[in-house]
Design an enzyme around this catalytic site. Structure first.
Site, PDB file in Angstrom:
ATOM      1  N   GLU A   1      25.618 -17.208 -24.887  1.00 50.23           N
ATOM      2  CA  GLU A   1      25.893 -17.716 -23.525  1.00 50.23           C
ATOM      3  C   GLU A   1      24.944 -18.878 -23.264  1.00 50.23           C
ATOM      4  O   GLU A   1      23.760 -18.680 -22.982  1.00 50.23           O
ATOM      5  CB  GLU A   1      25.687 -16.602 -22.489  1.00 50.23           C
ATOM      6  CG  GLU A   1      26.626 -15.413 -22.644  1.00 50.23           C
ATOM      7  CD  GLU A   1      28.024 -15.678 -22.065  1.00 50.23           C
ATOM      8  OE1 GLU A   1      28.245 -16.759 -21.483  1.00 50.23           O
ATOM      9  OE2 GLU A   1      28.884 -14.787 -22.196  1.00 50.23           O
TER      10      GLU A   1
ATOM     11  N   HIS B   1      36.968 -19.579 -23.302  1.00 49.71           N
ATOM     12  CA  HIS B   1      37.192 -19.527 -21.856  1.00 49.71           C
ATOM     13  C   HIS B   1      37.326 -20.945 -21.309  1.00 49.71           C
ATOM     14  O   HIS B   1      36.514 -21.822 -21.608  1.00 49.71           O
ATOM     15  CB  HIS B   1      36.042 -18.796 -21.164  1.00 49.71           C
ATOM     16  CG  HIS B   1      36.120 -17.314 -21.317  1.00 49.71           C
ATOM     17  ND1 HIS B   1      35.026 -16.497 -21.494  1.00 49.71           N
ATOM     18  CD2 HIS B   1      37.205 -16.485 -21.315  1.00 49.71           C
ATOM     19  CE1 HIS B   1      35.429 -15.233 -21.571  1.00 49.71           C
ATOM     20  NE2 HIS B   1      36.742 -15.202 -21.480  1.00 49.71           N
TER      21      HIS B   1
END
Ligand SMILES: [Zn+2]
Length: 311
Positions: free
Chosen positions: A281, A71
């Site tokens: 994450e 991302h």
């Protein structure tokens, strides 16, 4: 002025609050000339023709893959993974440990003999540059990018690749279900699955690498939330849950069982190979995470990846 925690001996660093593809390549070049244990090879090219670099280290029979910056606005993960490679190589090849050196020689020697690590620190280089530089240097894509971004010149929240495709919705694991769930019909800053699975060269390059090497497990670095996702539609092997617990304990993150998500890299890896795949994450806050957090997050990432090379 260098901020607190910066170490002038370190090759891998964030400068002027940025870590663009050119910064990444320059630091890769320095790493390559300094450390012979780091083997660089391109696994493909982005839409705009940037080589996607894979860094291999180790001579062990156990193959492990780690990727980052899938991302665009999570570009800090590219610097974190590259720093891990620097520390690993430095522990093997530097005479004296650097200040703040996190990897010990003993640890590095064990990883090196047992594992071969294949790291792809910047999967989405066009997106990484777009989110930091804006659309002005994107040639024929400039006007379309502005349109897809609601005519805003601010691309700091952009997650997709340069064609507005979310690379972590691109993998052939219930791709159509994800597309329906997201409900995004065309190019967008995030959540558009693309015209077909693996339509984008960045996702396709990752899939080709993954099909070509028998990885025992894979880790994909994203930001943020200090969480580790480890399951996929009950297809994961039994050991995945306890492995995730170990990774989470190492970084003081939470292992989370996730429902209602498809077409991600780790989803596809679990479905295709029935081996453990993890999405990590890193950090906490709002993307892009602030560069001031880099050294602190790195300690977490180092602990988690060290555990991933000891599972
Ligand atoms: Zn992400």
């Amino acid at each position: 002025m260098p901020c607190h925690g910066d170490n002038p001996e370190r090759i891998v660093h964030i400068e002027d609050r940025k870590f663009r593809y050119a910064d990444f390549c320059q630091q890769c070049g320095k790493l390559q000339s300094r450390y012979s244990v780091l083997k660089f090879a391109s696994i493909g090219q982005s839409v705009l023709g940037k080589p996607i670099w894979c860094v291999r280290i180790g001579k062990g029979s156990r193959q492990v893959h780690v990727n980052a910056a899938v991302h665009a606005n999570e570009w800090i993960t590219a610097a974190l993974l590259l720093r891990f490679l620097e520390d690993y190589a430095a522990a093997l090849e530097d005479e004296d440990p650097k200040s703040g050196q996190t990897t010990t020689r003993r640890q590095a020697e064990a990883w090196y003999s047992d594992y071969t690590l294949w790291a792809v620190p910047m999967v989405n280089p066009d997106g990484v540059d777009l989110s930091q530089n804006g659309a002005d240097h994107c040639g024929p894509y400039r006007s379309r990018l502005l349109e897809w971004n609601g005519q805003s010149p601010d691309f700091t929240r952009w997650k997709a690749n340069i064609r507005g495709v979310d690379l972590n919705d691109q993998f052939p694991a219930f791709w159509e279900v994800e597309r329906e769930r997201r409900g995004i019909g065309g190019p967008s800053p995030q959540d558009y699955s693309g015209p077909a699975p693996l339509s984008e060269p960045e996702a396709s390059a990752l899939a080709v690498l993954t099909r070509g090497v028998p990885f025992e497990h894979v880790v994909s670095l994203h930001s943020q939330g200090k969480e580790i996702y480890w399951n996929y539609r009950d297809l994961e092997p039994a050991e995945a849950e306890s492995m995730a617990a170990r990774l989470a304990a190492a970084g003081r993150y939470r292992a989370v069982k996730l429902e209602g998500s498809d077409a991600g890299y780790k989803d596809w890896f679990i479905q295709e190979f029935r081996r453990p795949g993890f999405t990590v994450e890193v950090g906490e806050g709002v993307n892009p995470l602030p560069p001031e957090d880099f050294e602190e997050i790195y300690l977490d990432v180092h602990a988690i990846l060290a555990e991933a090379l000891s599972l």
